[in-house]
Design a protein around this motif. Structure first.
Motif, PDB file in Angstrom:
ATOM      1  N   ILE A  96       5.940   4.483   1.263  1.00  0.00           N
ATOM      2  CA  ILE A  96       6.654   5.699   1.668  1.00  0.00           C
ATOM      3  C   ILE A  96       7.489   5.287   2.650  1.00  0.00           C
ATOM      4  O   ILE A  96       8.866   6.020   2.742  1.00  0.00           O
ATOM      5  N   ARG A  97       7.096   4.731   3.547  1.00  0.00           N
ATOM      6  CA  ARG A  97       7.803   4.206   5.189  1.00  0.00           C
ATOM      7  C   ARG A  97       8.971   3.321   4.647  1.00  0.00           C
ATOM      8  O   ARG A  97      10.105   3.652   5.107  1.00  0.00           O
TER       9      ARG A  97
ATOM     10  N   GLY B 268      -4.342   2.553  -0.515  1.00  0.00           N
ATOM     11  CA  GLY B 268      -3.833   3.374   0.635  1.00  0.00           C
ATOM     12  C   GLY B 268      -4.065   5.022   0.469  1.00  0.00           C
ATOM     13  O   GLY B 268      -4.308   5.582   1.248  1.00  0.00           O
ATOM     14  N   MET B 269      -3.812   5.327  -0.771  1.00  0.00           N
ATOM     15  CA  MET B 269      -3.940   6.746  -1.094  1.00  0.00           C
ATOM     16  C   MET B 269      -3.950   6.849  -2.675  1.00  0.00           C
ATOM     17  O   MET B 269      -3.435   5.965  -3.219  1.00  0.00           O
TER      18      MET B 269
ATOM     19  N   LEU C 149       0.522   9.917  -4.088  1.00  0.00           N
ATOM     20  CA  LEU C 149       1.888   9.077  -3.743  1.00  0.00           C
ATOM     21  C   LEU C 149       2.988   9.253  -4.550  1.00  0.00           C
ATOM     22  O   LEU C 149       4.279   9.394  -4.212  1.00  0.00           O
TER      23      LEU C 149
ATOM     24  N   ASN D 198       0.908  -1.205  -0.098  1.00  0.00           N
ATOM     25  CA  ASN D 198       0.089  -0.031   0.061  1.00  0.00           C
ATOM     26  C   ASN D 198       0.721   1.234   0.058  1.00  0.00           C
ATOM     27  O   ASN D 198       2.091   1.111   0.091  1.00  0.00           O
ATOM     28  N   GLY D 199       0.315   2.424  -0.379  1.00  0.00           N
ATOM     29  CA  GLY D 199       0.997   3.675  -0.439  1.00  0.00           C
ATOM     30  C   GLY D 199       1.789   4.158   0.863  1.00  0.00           C
ATOM     31  O   GLY D 199       3.146   4.590   0.692  1.00  0.00           O
ATOM     32  N   TYR D 200       1.078   3.740   2.057  1.00  0.00           N
ATOM     33  CA  TYR D 200       1.752   4.340   3.144  1.00  0.00           C
ATOM     34  C   TYR D 200       2.997   3.556   3.560  1.00  0.00           C
ATOM     35  O   TYR D 200       3.897   3.841   4.011  1.00  0.00           O
ATOM     36  N   ASP D 201       2.826   2.194   3.259  1.00  0.00           N
ATOM     37  CA  ASP D 201       3.927   1.166   3.507  1.00  0.00           C
ATOM     38  C   ASP D 201       5.077   1.476   2.675  1.00  0.00           C
ATOM     39  O   ASP D 201       6.331   1.599   2.879  1.00  0.00           O
TER      40      ASP D 201
END
Length: 187
Positions: free
Chosen positions: A35-36, A54-55, A60, A30-33
């Motif tokens: 980025i992290r 996710g986004m 993203l 997912n997008g947040y994962d």
């Protein structure tokens, strides 16, 4: 790094990328994962599926590019990304053709290396410029406060640098601190 929910797409891209000598350092679903993981792993290129949850994929891509992350987006339609004229961005249409994927990957990796080298050189030059400015200000302080000529101020900084076994920059910073405190330099 590969970011997709589709195991089939991940498997296909991973196979193409690794068989061409590239290493896949991580995956995200997912997008947040993503980025992290990009912050933690700093991959050379991120291959992102347009359907990543996710986004918004546009948000993203914007976030990743702001972080100076090279993005190879895999999707069905380039039209919504037509505005993206960024050297950190490439688009590969589905179904993914190995030649196209690997060509774009090579371009992004090479561009990323070039940009990092240039940024490193710029940072180094900015550091040197700052050091020279500090030394110049210290010389001017010596000229004004101690009535030294420019050559005498230069030699004074060099001599103190050798005597104290510290850099000329450190001597200059000491001089500038003393100027702020109005202390005699020769004492």
């Amino acid at each position: 790094m590969i970011a997709s929910q589709s195991e089939k797409l991940v498997s296909s891209i991973r196979s193409q990328v690794t068989s061409s000598g590239y290493e896949v350092v991580g995956m995200a679903s997912n997008g947040y994962d993503l980025i992290r993981r990009c912050k933690a792993l700093a991959p050379a290129v991120v291959i992102v599926d347009e359907e990543l949850p996710g986004m918004s994929v546009i948000s993203l891509v914007e976030i990743l590019i702001q972080q100076r992350q090279a993005v190879l987006l895999v999707g069905m339609s380039y039209q919504k990304f037509y505005y993206r004229q960024d050297p950190y961005f490439e688009f590969c249409e589905k179904p993914v053709q190995p030649v196209v994927l690997l060509t774009m990957l090579r371009v992004l990796v090479k561009y990323g290396q070039t940009v990092r080298q240039l940024e490193s050189k710029v940072n180094h030059l900015e550091k040197l410029q700052k050091e020279e400015k500090t030394i110049r200000l210290a010389k001017q302080a010596l000229q004004q406060n101690e009535r030294m000529s420019e050559d005498e101020a230069h030699r004074y900084i060099q001599k103190r640098s050798m005597e104290l076994r510290i850099s000329k920059l450190e001597v200059a910073e000491i001089i500038l601190k003393k100027v702020r405190k109005k202390v005699d330099f020769r004492g």
